[in-house]
Design an enzyme around this catalytic site. Structure first.
Site, PDB file in Angstrom:
ATOM      1  N   SER A 199       0.836  -1.201   0.000  1.00 41.81           N
ATOM      2  CA  SER A 199       0.000   0.000   0.000  1.00 41.81           C
ATOM      3  C   SER A 199       0.876   1.258   0.000  1.00 41.81           C
ATOM      4  CB  SER A 199      -0.965  -0.047   1.181  1.00 41.81           C
ATOM      5  OG  SER A 199      -1.951   0.931   1.040  1.00 41.81           O
ATOM      6  N   GLU A 214     -13.540  10.592 -12.499  1.00 44.34           N
ATOM      7  CA  GLU A 214     -13.453  11.736 -13.411  1.00 44.34           C
ATOM      8  C   GLU A 214     -12.640  11.337 -14.631  1.00 44.34           C
ATOM      9  OE1 GLU A 214     -11.730  15.155 -11.525  1.00 44.34           O
ATOM     10  OE2 GLU A 214     -13.004  14.960  -9.745  1.00 44.34           O
ATOM     11  N   HIS A 250      -4.017  -0.601  -4.519  1.00 39.47           N
ATOM     12  CA  HIS A 250      -5.484  -0.793  -4.388  1.00 39.47           C
ATOM     13  C   HIS A 250      -6.107  -0.456  -5.750  1.00 39.47           C
ATOM     14  CE1 HIS A 250      -5.113  -0.881   0.052  1.00 39.47           C
ATOM     15  NE2 HIS A 250      -4.318   0.159  -0.082  1.00 39.47           N
TER      16      HIS A 250
END
Lengths: 284, 284
Positions: free
Chosen positions: A145, A163, A187
Site C-alpha cells: 500500500s 473523473e 489498491h
C-alpha cells in the site's frame, strides 16, 4: 519506541540460494490464510535464517501494525525480527537502527500514508543504507500500500477517481526512489485508480506506470524482471510510444489526451521486463 | 402513447449541405447551457428543416423524458418533432411510426436501460428502417447513455466496478448493431468502468472498445472517422495486437490477463479512424 537490539549480529549475508527481490504489494495482502505474498517475502529474506526489519512509519498506529507483522513473521519462523518504529527523522541516524539495517536480510514497509513515510525516511542515513543494499541485491525489500506507492522516484501522494483523466486527479510527490523508473499505484482496480495513474503518466511519460490490485504483488528481480503473484492483476501503462498529450497546455481540471499508450493487464504467473518493456513468452 | 402524426411528409431528404452522423453520447449531456452536443445533433439533422424522432423507450418514464427532449429541440427550432413512445414491440410495425421513420431526418435514443431498449426495438420493421437509413447516410442518429450502449452488436448490459478485470464484472447482451464493430461503455470515467470494458474486450477481441465520459460525444461519420466533442474524454481500447488473454480458460471471477492492448484517451477535437484503427494527425 524502537525495540532495543539484544544480540550481536553474526555479520553473515543472505544465504546464496535465496534470490533477493523487491516486492511491491497492492495493499490488503492475505495475512491469515495462505499468506502467499508474505510467505514469498519471508522466503526471499532467507526463511529460517531471515533477519527482518518492519518499518511501520507510514501508519498512524505504528505500534499496532508493527506488532501485527511481527507476529506473522515470528509465526513463519524468522530468526530475528525488529520493528523499527521511526517517528522522527533523527532516528534515521540512530546507530542501532543503522547497525540492524546493515545486517538484516529483509525489510518490510507497511501501509499508511506514503507522504508521511517519505517525510520520515527519505534521504536519511538509514534509507541510504537500505537503498544501497537493495541495489547490491543483498536484501529483500517489500512495501504494501503506502509502502508500495513510495517505491518510485515520482510518487502518487493522493488523488481521486470518477473523473476523466485530468491534472487535479493526481497529486505527485517525491518517493523513495527504490525503483526510480516506475510510478506505482495500489489498491488499483479495487479503488478505480486507472484514471489517476493515466493522469500521472501524462505528466511523467518517461516513466512506466504500475497499478497493483489488492492482495497482489509485482515482484521485481534485480535484472528488471517483474513477476506477478496473487489474487488480482498488475496493470502496466507504458507511454513509451505515446505520440501526443495535451498535458502541458491545459488547465488543472481539463481532460487529458494520451495517444498511443501500451497497456498490459497481468495475472498471477505473468512476467514482464521493465527495462526491455516487453512481456516474457506466455503459452497460449 | 405515440403522438398522432398531423401532417403529410413532403418526402424530401436531408439538405445536401448537412453531413449525417451517428452521435454516441456518454450520458448526462448538457441540456441547459451551451447544449453543444445536442446542438450538433440538431444541426446534423438539418437544423430548421429537421424532422426529429425521439425514442424514449429505454426509460421507465418515457413520457417525461420524451417531453424534455421535445422541448429542447422545439426551442432550437426543429421543423417537426415526434416522440415515438414505443412500449410494446408491436408498435415497431405501426404504419404511422414506419412512415415517420421513413421521412424524419434525425432520431434520438434517450437514456434508461439498454436491455429494455433493445428488447423493444431490436429486429422490428421500424428498427430495420432506421438501420437502413443510417447506413445510407440519409439520417442522423444520436444515442445517450443506454441509447449509446446499444450502438454496437455486442452490448454491455450491466456490470460492476472496483474489481480486477474478470468475466463476472460485465454482462454482455446483443445490441442494435448500428456500429457493429464497437463495444460502447458510457458514464465511463465518471462511473469507473475501465475494468468492465477491459473485461468485455477480453471476450470480444475482434471488436473495438469505446468508453465515453459524461457530457462527451463520439461522433461517427459514415467513413468511420470518429470526432470527439464535449467536456470529458473518449477512451479507445484496441485489442487488435493483443498477444495473449487467459479469458477462455478461467473461472468467472478469476482475474483476466490482457497483453498488448493499445489505449488512447481522446479529448475534444481529437479524431480517430475506427476502420484504420489510427489517430488522425495532431499538432504537437
Amino acid at each position: 519506541m524502537m525495540l532495543q537490539l539484544e544480540s550481536q549480529f553474526p555479520g553473515t549475508r543472505m544465504p546464496k540460494s535465496t534470490k533477493t527481490a523487491v516486492l511491491v504489494i497492492g495493499g490488503a495482502e492475505d495475512k491469515i490464510h495462505g499468506r502467499e505474498i508474505l510467505h514469498n517475502f519471508f522466503y526471499r529474506s532467507g526463511s529460517g535464517q531471515s533477519r527482518i526489519a518492519i518499518i511501520p512509519s507510514a501508519s498512524r498506529e505504528p505500534a499496532l501494525i508493527g506488532e501485527r507483522y511481527h507476529r506473522i513473521f515470528a509465526d513463519m519462523g524468522a530468526q530475528e525480527i525488529r520493528v523499527l518504529d521511526i517517528r522522527d527523522r533523527t532516528q534515521g541516524s540512530d546507530p542501532l537502527i543503522l547497525e540492524y539495517m546493515a545486517n538484516c536480510t529483509g525489510v518490510f514497509l507497511t501501509g499508511g500514508d506514503q507522504l508521511r513515510l517519505c517525510g520520515l525516511l527519505a534521504e536519511t542515513p538509514m534509507m541510504e543504507k537500505l537503498l544501497q543494499r537493495v541495489h547490491l541485491g543483498e536484501i529483500t525489500l517489500a512495501g504494501t500500500s503506502a509502502g508500495a506507492a513510495a517505491m518510485g522516484h515520482q510518487m502518487i501522494g493522493g488523488g481521486g477517481s470518477g473523473e476523466s483523466p485530468n491534472r487535479s486527479l493526481v497529486e505527485m510527490a517525491t518517493g523513495l526512489g527504490i525503483i526510480p523508473e516506475i510510478v506505482v499505484d495500489q489498491h488499483f482496480h479495487n479503488r478505480n485508480r486507472m484514471a489517476r495513474l493515466m493522469s500521472a503518466m501524462a505528466a511523467h511519460p518517461n516513466k512506466l506506470g504500475i497499478g497493483i490490485d489488492e492482495d497482489t504483488c509485482a515482484l521485481f528481480e534485480q535484472d528488471g524482471l517483474l513477476h506477478v503473484m496473487g489474487k488480482g492483476t498488475v496493470t502496466i501503462i507504458d507511454p513509451g510510444e505515446m505520440s501526443y498529450t495535451n498535458e502541458s497546455y491545459i488547465g488543472a481540471k481539463d481532460p487529458i489526451s494520451l495517444h498511443n499508450l501500451r497497456v498490459h493487464i497481468l495475472c498471477h504467473g505473468d512476467r514482464y521486463h521493465i527495462h526491455q518493456r516487453s512481456l516474457m513468452s506466455q503459452k497460449f
